[in-house]
Enzyme design. Structure first.
Site, PDB file in Angstrom:
ATOM      1  N   CYS A   1       4.324  -4.236  27.117  1.00  8.98           N
ATOM      2  CA  CYS A   1       5.356  -4.948  26.345  1.00  8.98           C
ATOM      3  C   CYS A   1       6.229  -5.812  27.240  1.00  8.98           C
ATOM      4  CB  CYS A   1       6.201  -3.954  25.570  1.00  8.98           C
ATOM      5  SG  CYS A   1       7.000  -2.739  26.608  1.00  8.98           S
TER       6      CYS A   1
ATOM      7  N   GLU B   1      11.923  -0.329  19.478  1.00  8.37           N
ATOM      8  CA  GLU B   1      11.438  -0.817  20.775  1.00  8.37           C
ATOM      9  C   GLU B   1      10.290  -1.765  20.472  1.00  8.37           C
ATOM     10  OE1 GLU B   1      12.680  -0.208  23.765  1.00  8.37           O
ATOM     11  OE2 GLU B   1      14.142   1.335  23.256  1.00  8.37           O
TER      12      GLU B   1
HETATM   13  P1  NAD Z   1       0.462   0.142  17.058  1.00 12.53           P
HETATM   14  O1  NAD Z   1      -0.619  -0.552  16.294  1.00 12.53           O
HETATM   15  O2  NAD Z   1       0.111   1.329  17.880  1.00 12.53           O
HETATM   16  O3  NAD Z   1       1.620   0.498  16.034  1.00 12.53           O
HETATM   17  C1  NAD Z   1       2.753   1.195  16.476  1.00 12.53           C
HETATM   18  C2  NAD Z   1       2.953   2.424  15.627  1.00 12.53           C
HETATM   19  O4  NAD Z   1       3.271   2.014  14.303  1.00 12.53           O
HETATM   20  C3  NAD Z   1       1.718   3.310  15.515  1.00 12.53           C
HETATM   21  O5  NAD Z   1       2.083   4.653  15.693  1.00 12.53           O
HETATM   22  C4  NAD Z   1       1.222   3.038  14.123  1.00 12.53           C
HETATM   23  O6  NAD Z   1       0.531   4.120  13.541  1.00 12.53           O
HETATM   24  C5  NAD Z   1       2.526   2.776  13.396  1.00 12.53           C
HETATM   25  N1  NAD Z   1       2.339   2.038  12.161  1.00 12.53           N
HETATM   26  C6  NAD Z   1       1.377   1.125  11.864  1.00 12.53           C
HETATM   27  N2  NAD Z   1       1.543   0.665  10.614  1.00 12.53           N
HETATM   28  C7  NAD Z   1       2.619   1.293  10.111  1.00 12.53           C
HETATM   29  C8  NAD Z   1       3.308   1.245   8.864  1.00 12.53           C
HETATM   30  N3  NAD Z   1       2.906   0.449   7.873  1.00 12.53           N
HETATM   31  N4  NAD Z   1       4.389   2.033   8.702  1.00 12.53           N
HETATM   32  C9  NAD Z   1       4.813   2.828   9.713  1.00 12.53           C
HETATM   33  N5  NAD Z   1       4.212   2.917  10.915  1.00 12.53           N
HETATM   34  C10 NAD Z   1       3.130   2.167  11.112  1.00 12.53           C
HETATM   35  O7  NAD Z   1       1.151  -0.846  18.042  1.00 12.53           O
HETATM   36  P2  NAD Z   1       1.370  -2.390  17.909  1.00 12.53           P
HETATM   37  O8  NAD Z   1       2.229  -2.701  16.744  1.00 12.53           O
HETATM   38  O9  NAD Z   1       0.087  -3.107  18.107  1.00 12.53           O
HETATM   39  O10 NAD Z   1       2.212  -2.513  19.256  1.00 12.53           O
HETATM   40  C11 NAD Z   1       2.238  -3.658  19.984  1.00 12.53           C
HETATM   41  C12 NAD Z   1       3.647  -4.168  19.995  1.00 12.53           C
HETATM   42  O11 NAD Z   1       4.497  -3.157  20.477  1.00 12.53           O
HETATM   43  C13 NAD Z   1       3.831  -5.338  20.913  1.00 12.53           C
HETATM   44  O12 NAD Z   1       4.701  -6.262  20.290  1.00 12.53           O
HETATM   45  C14 NAD Z   1       4.513  -4.738  22.122  1.00 12.53           C
HETATM   46  O13 NAD Z   1       5.288  -5.640  22.854  1.00 12.53           O
HETATM   47  C15 NAD Z   1       5.345  -3.683  21.481  1.00 12.53           C
HETATM   48  N6  NAD Z   1       5.657  -2.619  22.425  1.00 12.53           N
HETATM   49  C16 NAD Z   1       6.949  -2.439  22.746  1.00 12.53           C
HETATM   50  C17 NAD Z   1       7.286  -1.482  23.666  1.00 12.53           C
HETATM   51  C18 NAD Z   1       8.710  -1.247  24.047  1.00 12.53           C
HETATM   52  O14 NAD Z   1       8.964  -0.240  24.703  1.00 12.53           O
HETATM   53  N7  NAD Z   1       9.629  -2.103  23.662  1.00 12.53           N
HETATM   54  C19 NAD Z   1       6.292  -0.699  24.260  1.00 12.53           C
HETATM   55  C20 NAD Z   1       4.975  -0.910  23.886  1.00 12.53           C
HETATM   56  C21 NAD Z   1       4.666  -1.874  22.964  1.00 12.53           C
END
Ligand code: NAD
Length: 459
Positions: free
Chosen positions: A246, A212
């Site tokens: 998102c 997602e």
């Molecule tokens: P985030 O920084 O919270 O990271 C997401 C998750 O990934 C966290 O639990 C984090 O601990 C984990 N993570 C970080 N580094 C990692 C690694 N090296 N290996 C495994 N896991 C790891 O969130 P973010 O990335 O800043 O999220 C923002 C993005 O998420 C945006 O692009 C947004 O559009 C997207 N998003 C999508 C949805 C959806 O439902 N499609 C919902 C919310 C956000």
């Protein structure tokens, strides 16, 4: 949970799944009811955590987190018995007498990795789907929403079956250790770069993944749209959670001849929603999650034509609702997902020019079309791709559990919500049952021309 305990805990869940306990409908219903009980009883603490993490106001905390989860559970409880039933399909002549059906079956032990922007919803909604499907679950909330993460880690063992659920808190180190384990499905919510890391790790065990992700979700506004309703709906969807959604409209496309009218209406709407000081003292306006993201969003404004907003305060992590006119399409503002309260407005000579512009970019997670022109609506729908589309509103598809939610291309793969979530976390096993009667020997050796002739005739 300590790093060295992760493997042991995942193995414990795998062993528990093997006992078959999680397969029964009674277990699934009991766990779903417990998630509801947890969400209802702990509503106050969940809202407090959301205030501490994002300054999320009560109405948004309810509608997009607590209330959202409650309705997801109610929907699952209502549909579960039917979803679990084998689905009969027809059986061809060559397999008669016989019957065929698709039998949903739990996958096993699954991993849910959540993001920080809707930190309760984005962990618990996939968990509801996984539980409805009869799986054991490891939950990994985002470390960036630290208060909500800690609360989930505290509450899950209190309310849910301790043998079937484990919460792992932490960031890269913990996630990396988790991804070394053998899961039967991984649902990851977050950015594209980590999505690739998750998928690479999943390949080791050929674990299926649901990703997602995000991207730049376009919003096309045609001059035939009802202006007042349109700006209300876009402003609501864009500045909810200070743009950290998102499926928020990333940018708006309007015709040059209509842009002044649109911008004037949007400015008036922002003031009506958030007050004369442009949200600085509004109780309804969230803050940016941390300093890194605050600086990232402000960085996008460098060299841009800011026609409204732009006020900011680092101490309180505030960035006001901001409108930018006609940014360079190659600037970071238009190359990166904004994920913040800045709305670029792109002008085009005619509204259909939006189509090649959108198609030249990665496939978005959501797309919005505001128009009363049916032909234009059809043309945009047919000639573009997006994970989810809403016509004449913003992100309301999230309110319909009958609509699977997910991305396409770089905005993600797979989907969940409602029955789609149940199926994501189930193996849809094909079963055919034959009778011992009428064992026609046409398919058995020794093969003859006459057997072939009959087989061709029967197929
Ligand atoms: P985030 O920084 O919270 O990271 C997401 C998750 O990934 C966290 O639990 C984090 O601990 C984990 N993570 C970080 N580094 C990692 C690694 N090296 N290996 C495994 N896991 C790891 O969130 P973010 O990335 O800043 O999220 C923002 C993005 O998420 C945006 O692009 C947004 O559009 C997207 N998003 C999508 C949805 C959806 O439902 N499609 C919902 C919310 C956000």
């Amino acid at each position: 949970m300590q790093l060295e305990d992760i493997a042991k805990n995942v193995n414990h869940l795998r062993e528990y799944f093997a006992t078959g306990k999680t397969r029964s409908i009674d277990w699934r219903i009991a766990q779903l009811q417990q998630i509801k009980k947890m969400t209802v009883e702990q509503e106050g603490r969940i809202k407090d955590a959301l205030v501490k993490d994002l300054n999320k106001c009560e109405l948004e905390a309810w509608s997009a987190e607590v209330g959202y989860i409650n309705s997801e559970i109610d929907h699952a409880l209502k549909g579960l018995r039917k979803w679990m039933q084998p689905r009969k399909v027809s059986t061809p002549m060559v397999a008669q007498p016989g019957k065929s059906y698709i039998q949903p079956q739990p996958l096993g032990t699954v991993l849910v990795i959540g993001a920080w922007n809707y930190p309760y919803q984005l962990v618990m909604a996939p968990v509801i789907a996984a539980v409805a499907a009869g799986n054991c679950v490891v939950l990994k909330p985002s470390e960036l929403a630290a208060h909500t993460s800690a609360l989930i880690a505290e509450l899950v063992p209190q309310y849910l079956d301790k043998d079937a659920f484990a919460v792992v808190e932490g960031g890269v180190e913990e996630s990396t250790e988790l991804l070394k384990q053998h899961f039967d499905h991984i649902l990851y919510t977050g950015g594209e770069a980590v999505g690739k890391i998750v998928m690479r790790a999943a390949a080791e065990y050929l674990t299926p993944v649901t990703l997602e992700l995000g991207g730049k979700s376009p919003c096309i506004v045609d001059s035939t749209a009802n202006l007042e309703v349109t700006v209300s709906r876009i402003a609501w969807c864009k500045w909810m959670n200070a743009g950290q959604t998102c499926v928020a409209p990333d940018y708006v496309v309007v015709e040059k001849s209509f842009v002044d009218t649109f911008v004037a209406a949007m400015k008036a709407k922002i003031q009506q929603f958030y007050g004369g000081d442009n949200a600085a003292s509004s109780a309804d306006y969230a803050r940016i999650i941390n300093h890194r993201h605050w600086q990232r969003i402000l960085g996008y404004l460098e060299g841009q034509n800011v026609v409204y907003g732009g006020e900011h305060n680092e101490e309180s992590l505030f960035i006001a609702p901001t409108l930018v006119m006609d940014p360079d399409l190659n600037s970071p503002l238009m190359q990166q997902e904004i994920f913040g309260p800045v709305l670029p407005i792109i002008t085009v000579d005619k509204i259909t020019d939006a189509i090649p512009m959108i198609n030249a970019r990665p496939k978005p997670l959501a797309m919005y079309i505001f128009t009363k022109d049916q032909r234009l609506e059809d043309q945009i729908l047919n000639e573009t791709t997006a994970g989810n589309v809403c016509i004449n509103d913003g992100m309301m598809f999230m309110a319909n559990k009958e609509l699977p939610f997910g991305g396409v291309g770089t905005s993600g793969m797979g989907s969940y919500s409602g029955k789609a979530g149940f199926e994501t976390f189930s193996h849809m096993k094909s079963v055919m049952k034959r009778s011992f009667m009428m064992d026609v020997d046409l398919r058995y050796p020794p093969y003859t021309d006459s057997k072939l002739k009959w087989l061709k005739r029967l197929s």
